[in-house]
Motif scaffolding. Structure first.
Motif, short mmCIF file in Angstrom:
data_model
loop_
_atom_site.label_atom_id
_atom_site.label_comp_id
_atom_site.label_asym_id
_atom_site.label_seq_id
_atom_site.Cartn_x
_atom_site.Cartn_y
_atom_site.Cartn_z
N TYR A 60 0.84 -1.19 0.00
CA TYR A 60 0.00 0.00 0.00
C TYR A 60 0.89 1.25 0.00
O TYR A 60 1.12 1.86 1.05
N PRO A 61 1.40 1.65 -1.16
CA PRO A 61 2.34 2.77 -1.22
C PRO A 61 1.71 4.12 -0.88
O PRO A 61 2.43 5.08 -0.60
N ASN A 62 0.39 4.20 -0.91
CA ASN A 62 -0.29 5.46 -0.60
C ASN A 62 -1.11 5.38 0.68
O ASN A 62 -2.07 6.13 0.87
N GLY A 63 -0.73 4.45 1.56
CA GLY A 63 -1.40 4.33 2.85
C GLY A 63 -2.26 3.10 2.95
O GLY A 63 -2.55 2.42 1.96
N ASN A 64 -2.67 2.81 4.18
CA ASN A 64 -3.43 1.58 4.45
C ASN A 64 -4.92 1.73 4.25
O ASN A 64 -5.69 0.82 4.55
N GLY A 65 -5.35 2.88 3.75
CA GLY A 65 -6.76 3.09 3.49
C GLY A 65 -7.47 3.94 4.52
O GLY A 65 -8.62 4.33 4.32
N SER A 66 -6.81 4.25 5.63
CA SER A 66 -7.44 5.09 6.66
C SER A 66 -7.58 6.53 6.22
O SER A 66 -8.43 7.27 6.73
#
Length: 362
Positions: A60-66
């Motif tokens: 997840y190079p742009n974050g874990n979805g939070s």
């Protein structure tokens, strides 16, 4: 002596003009950053905005979805900051360390603008970030099957009696007042004599079928027209049957009045802030009754945010002292007249609230 005196005055005037012009000269630096040199103090230049997107990994190079991003501004020689996050939200803060949570689902690029102030002097810097926001849809209705609304998802409030607001309509479960056609739910408000009332409409609810605690609600809808119409997309606490209203809490995601065309209301009702004293805000949009718009709510343990077409127009600080930390169910209705709907156009015959979809995400 006269010539020398005039020359001195001329020199003094030139000097004063130069000082005044210098006070308002702006400077800029590489990368599109700029500063203003007005007043006392040192320009807070050479700013660096560091961002840490929570949950970044190889997968997840742009974050874990939070959607949460930690910000740090250095060097910290400014007295205050104004930060435009690029998603319709802005803060003013005296600290260079803070967090922000993006809520629009998907992977999106945001242009963050930071202005650092030191007295009347300032410095601007911008930075692009790419943030991933993951959401899972937990409930919804696309209204894609013609006929009566899906009975596994929707029930009805029925009857007249004013509904606490002196409304004259009678709510029915007839398809004349609530029907799915062509991919939209139509709630039809009519002027007609029906069981002692002069108007009919429908009020659908998910009580006993679906409720949830925290999440994002998206509703794409087109408002009815006509003086007196009062469509609403809203929620009530599951415990209304035991604690009554307003102790159960009420979240009005969207209300619109035909007598105030294009003015959108977002309101919370709870003890101490109910009815006419509800905690609300408004925003103006275009073509509310002729085009579909997306009305959404981002409901969390710490904040409740209201949007129209992804533009934030109200933020409420949630806490344990208010009743917005329990399960709520959804309601869609169109009233007419009453204390809030106002004067009904004497020429009113019929108007329709159209709902394209309702989606609830975790």
């Amino acid at each position: 002596m006269i010539q020398n005196s005039l020359f001195s005055k001329w020199q003094m005037a030139i000097l004063m003009c130069s000082l005044l012009i210098g006070a308002f000269v702006s400077c800029s630096s590489d990368g599109g950053s700029s500063g203003g040199n007005s007043g006392s103090g040192t320009i807070p230049s050479d700013l660096v905005v560091t961002t840490e997107i929570v949950g970044v990994s190889t997968q997840y190079p742009n974050g874990n979805g939070s959607g949460t991003v930690k910000f740090s501004i250095t060097p910290n020689n400014a007295t205050s900051y104004k930060v435009v996050f690029g998603d319709g939200e802005t803060i003013e803060t005296t600290t260079g360390v803070f967090t922000h949570t993006y809520s629009s689902s998907g992977t999106k690029t945001y242009e963050v603008q930071v202005t650092a102030f030191n007295g009347l002097k300032y410095f601007n810097i911008s930075k692009s970030i790419i943030v991933f926001v993951a959401t899972t849809q937990i409930w919804g209705d696309e209204f894609d099957v013609d006929g009566a609304p899906n009975s596994t998802k929707w029930g009805y409030d029925l009857g007249a009696g004013g509904w606490g607001n002196n409304e004259p309509q009678y709510y029915t479960n007839r398809t004349e007042n609530a029907i799915v056609q062509g991919g939209v739910l139509k709630i039809i408000t009519k002027k007609e004599s029906y069981l002692g009332s002069n108007y009919t409409s429908a009020r659908l609810k998910t009580a006993g079928k679906f409720s949830f605690k925290y999440g994002k609600v998206e509703i794409r809808a087109k408002m009815p027209s006509g003086g007196g119409t009062w469509p609403a997309l809203w929620m009530l606490g599951d415990n209304i049957g035991t604690v009554s209203w307003p102790a159960c809490g009420e979240i009005d995601i969207m209300e619109h009045l035909g007598n105030q065309l294009n003015k959108i209301y977002g309101t919370l009702h709870y003890p101490g802030h109910s009815g006419a004293t509800g905690d609300g805000s408004t925003t103006m949009i275009s073509n509310a009754a002729t085009e579909f718009h997306v009305y959404s709510l981002d409901w969390r343990a710490d904040t409740i945010k209201f949007y129209v077409d992804n533009q934030l127009f109200k933020t409420f600080v949630n806490s344990a002292s208010v009743p917005f930390n329990q399960n709520f169910f959804l309601i869609i209705n169109c009233a007419i007249g009453g204390d809030f709907g106002g004067t009904i156009d004497p020429n009113f015959v019929s108007s329709t609230l159209e709902v394209d979809y309702i989606r609830v995400y975790n």
